[in-house]
Scaffold this active site. Structure first.
Site, PDB file in Angstrom:
ATOM      1  N   PHE A 150       0.819  -1.224   0.000  1.00 32.02           N
ATOM      2  CA  PHE A 150       0.000   0.000   0.000  1.00 32.02           C
ATOM      3  C   PHE A 150       0.850   1.271   0.000  1.00 32.02           C
ATOM      4  CE2 PHE A 150      -2.533  -3.372   1.897  1.00 32.02           C
ATOM      5  CZ  PHE A 150      -3.676  -3.316   1.109  1.00 32.02           C
ATOM      6  N   LYS A 152       2.844   4.611  -0.979  1.00 34.17           N
ATOM      7  CA  LYS A 152       2.551   5.646  -1.969  1.00 34.17           C
ATOM      8  C   LYS A 152       3.869   6.177  -2.499  1.00 34.17           C
ATOM      9  CE  LYS A 152       0.396   8.226   1.091  1.00 34.17           C
ATOM     10  NZ  LYS A 152       0.549   7.323   2.232  1.00 34.17           N
ATOM     11  N   GLU A 153       4.018   6.271  -3.814  1.00 33.79           N
ATOM     12  CA  GLU A 153       5.225   6.890  -4.343  1.00 33.79           C
ATOM     13  C   GLU A 153       5.293   8.315  -3.816  1.00 33.79           C
ATOM     14  OE1 GLU A 153       5.747   6.347  -8.592  1.00 33.79           O
ATOM     15  OE2 GLU A 153       4.990   4.318  -8.406  1.00 33.79           O
ATOM     16  N   LYS A 205      -6.608  -4.900  -1.986  1.00 36.70           N
ATOM     17  CA  LYS A 205      -5.716  -3.979  -2.702  1.00 36.70           C
ATOM     18  C   LYS A 205      -6.464  -3.235  -3.821  1.00 36.70           C
ATOM     19  CE  LYS A 205      -2.224  -1.882  -4.328  1.00 36.70           C
ATOM     20  NZ  LYS A 205      -1.697  -0.710  -3.657  1.00 36.70           N
ATOM     21  N   PHE A 250      -7.657  13.021  -0.436  1.00 37.68           N
ATOM     22  CA  PHE A 250      -8.014  12.560  -1.781  1.00 37.68           C
ATOM     23  C   PHE A 250      -9.239  13.282  -2.338  1.00 37.68           C
ATOM     24  CE2 PHE A 250      -4.889   9.509  -0.833  1.00 37.68           C
ATOM     25  CZ  PHE A 250      -4.451   8.991  -2.045  1.00 37.68           C
ATOM     26  N   GLY A 254      -8.128  18.225  -9.955  1.00 33.46           N
ATOM     27  CA  GLY A 254      -6.948  18.436 -10.793  1.00 33.46           C
ATOM     28  C   GLY A 254      -7.164  17.870 -12.181  1.00 33.46           C
ATOM     29  N   CYS A 261      -0.551   2.855 -10.905  1.00 31.60           N
ATOM     30  CA  CYS A 261      -1.508   2.008 -10.161  1.00 31.60           C
ATOM     31  C   CYS A 261      -2.965   2.296 -10.489  1.00 31.60           C
ATOM     32  CB  CYS A 261      -1.242   2.140  -8.667  1.00 31.60           C
ATOM     33  SG  CYS A 261       0.358   1.460  -8.211  1.00 31.60           S
ATOM     34  N   LYS A 264      -4.438   1.601 -13.968  1.00 33.90           N
ATOM     35  CA  LYS A 264      -4.532   0.201 -14.412  1.00 33.90           C
ATOM     36  C   LYS A 264      -5.390  -0.633 -13.456  1.00 33.90           C
ATOM     37  CE  LYS A 264      -0.343  -1.827 -12.331  1.00 33.90           C
ATOM     38  NZ  LYS A 264      -0.986  -2.636 -11.309  1.00 33.90           N
TER      39      LYS A 264
HETATM   40  N1  LIG Z   1       4.355   1.811  -7.815  1.00 35.57           N
HETATM   41  C1  LIG Z   1       3.532   1.821  -6.774  1.00 35.57           C
HETATM   42  O1  LIG Z   1       3.281   2.851  -6.143  1.00 35.57           O
HETATM   43  C2  LIG Z   1       2.877   0.563  -6.312  1.00 35.57           C
HETATM   44  C3  LIG Z   1       2.276   0.497  -5.065  1.00 35.57           C
HETATM   45  C4  LIG Z   1       1.697  -0.693  -4.653  1.00 35.57           C
HETATM   46  C5  LIG Z   1       1.697  -1.791  -5.486  1.00 35.57           C
HETATM   47  N2  LIG Z   1       2.269  -1.708  -6.723  1.00 35.57           N
HETATM   48  C6  LIG Z   1       2.284  -2.911  -7.552  1.00 35.57           C
HETATM   49  O2  LIG Z   1       3.560  -3.518  -7.423  1.00 35.57           O
HETATM   50  C7  LIG Z   1       3.964  -4.119  -8.665  1.00 35.57           C
HETATM   51  C8  LIG Z   1       5.291  -3.528  -9.117  1.00 35.57           C
HETATM   52  O3  LIG Z   1       5.086  -2.148  -9.354  1.00 35.57           O
HETATM   53  P1  LIG Z   1       6.314  -1.152  -9.591  1.00 35.57           P
HETATM   54  O4  LIG Z   1       5.736   0.212  -9.731  1.00 35.57           O
HETATM   55  O5  LIG Z   1       7.369  -1.415  -8.575  1.00 35.57           O
HETATM   56  O6  LIG Z   1       6.808  -1.687 -11.019  1.00 35.57           O
HETATM   57  P2  LIG Z   1       8.144  -1.310 -11.808  1.00 35.57           P
HETATM   58  O7  LIG Z   1       7.796  -1.377 -13.237  1.00 35.57           O
HETATM   59  O8  LIG Z   1       8.726  -0.049 -11.233  1.00 35.57           O
HETATM   60  O9  LIG Z   1       9.130  -2.486 -11.435  1.00 35.57           O
HETATM   61  C9  LIG Z   1       8.995  -3.807 -11.863  1.00 35.57           C
HETATM   62  C10 LIG Z   1      10.380  -4.400 -11.987  1.00 35.57           C
HETATM   63  O10 LIG Z   1      10.253  -5.788 -12.247  1.00 35.57           O
HETATM   64  C11 LIG Z   1      11.277  -6.175 -13.154  1.00 35.57           C
HETATM   65  N3  LIG Z   1      10.926  -7.459 -13.761  1.00 35.57           N
HETATM   66  C12 LIG Z   1       9.974  -7.719 -14.688  1.00 35.57           C
HETATM   67  N4  LIG Z   1       9.944  -9.037 -14.977  1.00 35.57           N
HETATM   68  C13 LIG Z   1      10.897  -9.615 -14.195  1.00 35.57           C
HETATM   69  C14 LIG Z   1      11.339 -10.955 -14.020  1.00 35.57           C
HETATM   70  N5  LIG Z   1      10.792 -11.944 -14.706  1.00 35.57           N
HETATM   71  N6  LIG Z   1      12.338 -11.177 -13.146  1.00 35.57           N
HETATM   72  C15 LIG Z   1      12.894 -10.162 -12.446  1.00 35.57           C
HETATM   73  N7  LIG Z   1      12.507  -8.877 -12.568  1.00 35.57           N
HETATM   74  C16 LIG Z   1      11.512  -8.604 -13.425  1.00 35.57           C
HETATM   75  C17 LIG Z   1      11.352  -5.006 -14.110  1.00 35.57           C
HETATM   76  O11 LIG Z   1      12.586  -4.989 -14.814  1.00 35.57           O
HETATM   77  C18 LIG Z   1      11.193  -3.832 -13.152  1.00 35.57           C
HETATM   78  O12 LIG Z   1      12.445  -3.381 -12.665  1.00 35.57           O
HETATM   79  C19 LIG Z   1       2.806  -3.876  -9.629  1.00 35.57           C
HETATM   80  O13 LIG Z   1       1.941  -4.963  -9.596  1.00 35.57           O
HETATM   81  C20 LIG Z   1       2.108  -2.657  -9.040  1.00 35.57           C
HETATM   82  O14 LIG Z   1       0.743  -2.595  -9.385  1.00 35.57           O
HETATM   83  C21 LIG Z   1       2.876  -0.571  -7.147  1.00 35.57           C
END
Ligand SMILES: NC(=O)c1ccc[n+]([C@@H]2O[C@H](COP(=O)([O-])OP(=O)(O)OC[C@H]3O[C@@H](n4cnc5c(N)ncnc54)[C@H](O)[C@@H]3O)[C@@H](O)[C@H]2O)c1
Length: 441
Positions: A150, A152-153, A205, A250, A254, A261, A264
């Site tokens: 959960f 947040k960037e 989630k 929230f 804007g 996230c 998608k």
């Molecule tokens: N970004 C967010 O704020 C956030 C928050 C909560 C949950 N999530 C979820 O977490 C997941 C990851 O999100 P993210 O933003 O970190 O994605 P991202 O795209 O920043 O990172 C994913 C990483 O996985 C690597 N990768 C892909 N296939 C691979 C494999 N087979 N083996 C090893 N590495 C591999 C990619 O090279 C990449 O570095 C997603 O499902 C997303 O929905 C993201």
């Protein structure tokens, strides 16, 4: 504990670094050679407040390392986190190719009993589907656990270190207890660790993200209505936000939500609804409304400058999808930039952290400026697309002097109407009447 994190993006890197910082030994794996090489040199591949310091420290004390070799990384691991991407397919469904490949590769590489934790956001039923497949591939017991993230960037490290809640979806109590122990150092403040069946964890989630996306969209639409009725939405926001059944978060209008996230995850939940024959009409509408949101500012620009923007130049302040991150995935600023360019305009852009990522997407099609005022030089108007603190109190006289005409399109309502009136700007914002400009007071 000995932990492996597969996928070192925004979630995987923060997870790996924070788990190392609480005393675990962590190996982070990625398929991206260049990313791993930078991380091995101790260089953070993303901007997140606090991350670089923790990364450097934990590498130095020998608790954190990086590799592209999944097999060796899994050999000694007790717990393997899967944090690879789950991008959208054309029909809105989540693409689970990376998750499936990783889970099966980990199962094949396992040299002893381990726990496989799905941290990526995956549709309900994924852990149930993967558990028997993983069992078939593994020579040792592999327990599948769902543990959605959960964070947040922009405050990812702080969120990971003090989560509001931790959700663990487990088929068996023993695996749940191990993951609970891993998180206990982060919930000293007694925030709850919830243990539920994996499908419930997966659903939590998507529902959390969809609900937040819905609040933003609600604020956007009510702000538009307020504008049409001559009411300042900010007054309304404070009025309803003080009701503790509603709350203030929230509800900022804007140019729409972005990032990797909400854009998608809302369609992915809608897709599950369609598959199960359940009508999620509210969420279908949320997604559609968000797609339209950047057009409000673009329509204002069209009325002001006409359809053709050939020969025009616009300055854009902020391209990250929100402040304190360098992430430009699905950033609404990109919709603005794309539309202005399609209509013939040249773009000069500033962002405190996201220019490198933007350059990867646009190459030499934009002018990238290291300094905000540099972006204004000779521009016909300024678009503010991300509410970085850097833009909150600028030198308005300098903005006026640099722009060809004192016109601001504020996609985040960063400035107050009084401020804009005082400085004589022609000013367009979200859900507030336009100001036509005047001689500064
Ligand atoms: N970004 C967010 O704020 C956030 C928050 C909560 C949950 N999530 C979820 O977490 C997941 C990851 O999100 P993210 O933003 O970190 O994605 P991202 O795209 O920043 O990172 C994913 C990483 O996985 C690597 N990768 C892909 N296939 C691979 C494999 N087979 N083996 C090893 N590495 C591999 C990619 O090279 C990449 O570095 C997603 O499902 C997303 O929905 C993201």
């Amino acid at each position: 504990m000995r932990i492996t994190v597969v996928g070192t993006g925004y979630v995987g890197l923060v997870t790996g670094v924070c788990l190392a910082d609480s005393g675990n030994h962590v190996v982070c794996v990625d398929v991206d050679d260049a990313k791993i090489a930078r991380l091995q040199r101790g260089e953070s591949t993303i901007f997140e407040p606090g991350l670089q310091d923790l990364l450097s420290y934990n590498i130095r004390v020998g608790r954190l390392c990086f590799t592209t070799d999944l097999e060796s990384a899994v050999r000694d691991a007790q717990v393997v986190f899967v944090a690879v991407g789950t991008p959208p397919r054309a029909d809105g469904d989540a693409d689970l190719t990376h998750v499936d490949q990783t889970a099966l590769a980990v199962a094949r590489a396992a040299r002893h009993e381990l726990i496989l934790v799905i941290k990526s956001t995956v549709p309900v039923g994924t852990a149930e589907r993967l558990a028997p497949l993983v069992r078939q591939q593994a020579a040792h017991p592999v327990h599948v656990v769902s543990n959605p993230e959960f964070l947040k960037e922009g405050s990812a490290v702080a969120d990971f270190q003090r989560p509001g809640r931790v959700v663990i979806g487990a088929f068996d109590d023993r695996a749940a207890a191990v993951i609970k122990e891993l998180y206990e150092p982060f919930v000293r403040n007694n925030n709850p660790i919830l243990i539920v069946p994996p499908p419930a964890a997966e659903m939590i989630k998507y529902v959390a993200n969809s609900y937040l996306a819905m609040r933003i969209t609600f604020a956007n639409q009510i702000a538009e209505l307020c504008g049409a009725c001559g009411v300042d939405f900010d007054d309304v926001r404070r009025g309803i936000g003080a009701d503790n059944r509603i709350g203030i978060d929230f509800l900022y209008p804007g140019i729409g939500y972005g990032g990797s996230c909400f854009p998608k995850d809302v369609p992915a939940l809608c897709h599950v609804g369609r598959r199960k024959n359940v009508q999620l009409t509210i969420l279908e509408a949320v997604h559609k409304a968000n797609e339209r949101q950047p057009t409000l500012l673009l329509d204002a620009a069209r009325s002001r400058f006409g359809d053709s923007l050939h020969g025009r130049t616009f300055a854009v302040w902020g391209v990250a999808f929100k402040p304190r991150t360098d992430d430009v995935r699905e950033a609404p600023a990109r919709r603005i930039i794309d539309e202005l360019r399609t209509r013939g305009a040249a773009i000069r852009v500033h962002d405190p952290k996201a220019l490198a990522n933007l350059r990867e997407a646009y190459g030499d099609q934009l002018v990238y400026c290291e300094e905000p005022y540099e972006a204004l030089a000779g521009a016909d108007a300024l678009f503010v697309c991300t509410e970085w603190t850097d833009y909150r109190s600028p030198d308005f006289d300098r903005i006026r002097a640099a722009l060809r005409q004192p016109v601001i399109f504020d996609g985040r309502n960063v400035y107050s109407m009084a401020q804009m009136r005082r400085h004589g700007f022609e000013y367009y914002s979200i859900g507030r009447p336009p100001l036509r400009g005047s001689t500064p007071a």
